[in-house]
Design an enzyme around this catalytic site. Structure first.
Site, PDB file in Angstrom:
ATOM      1  CE  LYS A 119      -7.414  -6.604   9.123  1.00  0.00           C
ATOM      2  NZ  LYS A 119      -6.427  -6.307   8.353  1.00  0.00           N
ATOM      3  CE  LYS A 205      -1.382  -2.484  13.927  1.00  0.00           C
ATOM      4  NZ  LYS A 205      -1.622  -3.715  12.457  1.00  0.00           N
ATOM      5  CE  LYS A 208      -4.225   2.218   6.376  1.00  0.00           C
ATOM      6  NZ  LYS A 208      -4.166   1.593   5.261  1.00  0.00           N
TER       7      LYS A 208
END
Ligand code: TYM
Length: 342
Positions: A119, A205, A208
């Protein structure tokens, strides 16, 4: 809480962030498992809104997104007779325990976390302290409730390992063998659905934060959207369908989704689909997805606009969570030598 034999039930704690749309990875990796196991345990499920602000967020939608996730917990089948739903930021002990734990663990435990590195790259120079601290806040969520088990998807395994390391360190420094400060939780990660992959790239994966909505099926997607996403999803030119071929990650993922949506066993799915081509399989998957999600969407519609009901669920949940969390926080304060609040 005790069961009929008078034995205390083990406690479950888990949560979902109110960010973006809840997708079927979140559902099969986490919420469906909470629902299926809930009668065996004493359960606490939080909407982790403090985690949602570890990346830039929209203040105009945070409260509504929090209601949406709470309503989805209920719509997916969380039963308030054995489960408590609450909002993380309504229990200030989460932030306070995070501070205490921050002062007890080395920085490199956090800089080494895979999710932080992934991230942080996306945030560039603006990466916030909160993102680094995300796993400590998650540990506090779990430890405040003396949770025995934490049902999550595969991607959260490392965070659970960190939580266990924190427990060992704190107990070693501040506890005694007779009086432990924190309880060591176990991850609960199911074999099937623990890692649902993207519809547009079977090696990534489902997430969102993927900029393409075509990469995921959201729990609240309309039948038309589901149909369109399955139609456009990535496949391969090989005839016949199979699980587990490393050269065909999309095939494994789509068959797994079909298995999960339809509730059929792996063997039945193999038997049914092994000779099919994609043109035959895709409508089957579409139908199974729509049939599975439709009743959830129906219940969601009934609940989400009933603010008075949702508020009462969250108020009661918050009260119960505060009681448990504050007891644990005092135990930790005491072990660390603080003068307790007078
Ligand atoms: P969040 O909202 O990112 O994800 C919620 C849950 O969904 C699972 N998940 C997946 N499972 C299977 N396949 C996927 N593609 C997939 N994507 C996400 C996640 O593993 C998670 O279980 N850090 C947590 C939130 C949290 C938490 C906690 C969880 C905060 N405090 C305490 C348990 C206990 C998270 O990832 O949220």
């Amino acid at each position: 809480m005790s069961d009929l034999t008078g034995m205390a039930k083990q406690r479950i704690l888990s949560g979902v962030q109110p960010t973006g749309s809840l997708h079927v990875g979140n559902y099969f990796g986490a919420i469906r498992n909470w629902v299926q196991g809930q009668y065996e345990y004493d359960n606490l499920f939080c909407v982790v809104d403090l985690h949602a602000i570890t990346v830039p967020h929209n203040p105009a939608t945070l409260a509504q997104d929090t209601y949406t996730i709470a309503a989805l917990y209920l719509a997916c089948g969380i039963d308030l007779s054995c489960s408590t739903i609450f909002v993380q930021s309504h229990v200030s002990a989460h932030s306070e325990l995070t501070w205490l734990l921050n002062c007890l663990i080395p920085m490199n435990w956090l800089t080494d976390m895979i999710q932080f590195k992934e991230k942080a790259v996306k945030q560039g120079e603006n990466v916030g302290v909160g993102l680094l601290d995300y796993p400590v806040l998650m540990s506090s969520d779990i430890l405040l409730y003396d949770a025995d088990k934490v049902p999550v998807g595969e991607d959260q395994k490392q965070h659970l390992e960190l939580t266990r390391d924190i427990v060992d360190r704190v107990n070693h420094q501040f506890g005694t063998p007779k009086e432990l400060v924190l309880k060591r939780p176990e991850p609960l990660i199911r074999a099937e659905g623990a890692r649902v992959m993207s519809l547009t790239d079977g090696s990534k994966k489902m997430s969102k934060s993927d900029p393409s909505d075509l990469s995921r099926i959201n729990v609240l997607d309309s039948p038309e959207m589901i149909q369109q996403k399955v139609k456009k999803c990535k496949t391969d030119p090989i005839k016949g369908l199979e699980f587990g071929n490393p050269e065909r990650p999309e095939c494994t993922n789509l068959l797994t989704l079909y298995m999960l949506f339809s509730g059929k066993s792996k063997d039945d799915v193999i038997e049914e689909c092994q000779d099919m081509g994609w043109g035959q399989f895709k409508p089957l998957l579409t139908e199974a997805a729509i049939a599975h999600l439709q009743p959830i969407q129906q219940r969601y519609k009934e609940i989400v606009d009933d603010r008075a009901y949702l508020d009462s669920v969250l108020r009661e949940g918050g009260q119960k969570a505060n009681e448990i969390a504050n007891r644990t926080l005092n135990r930790v304060r005491k072990a660390l030598g603080f003068l307790l609040p007078l």
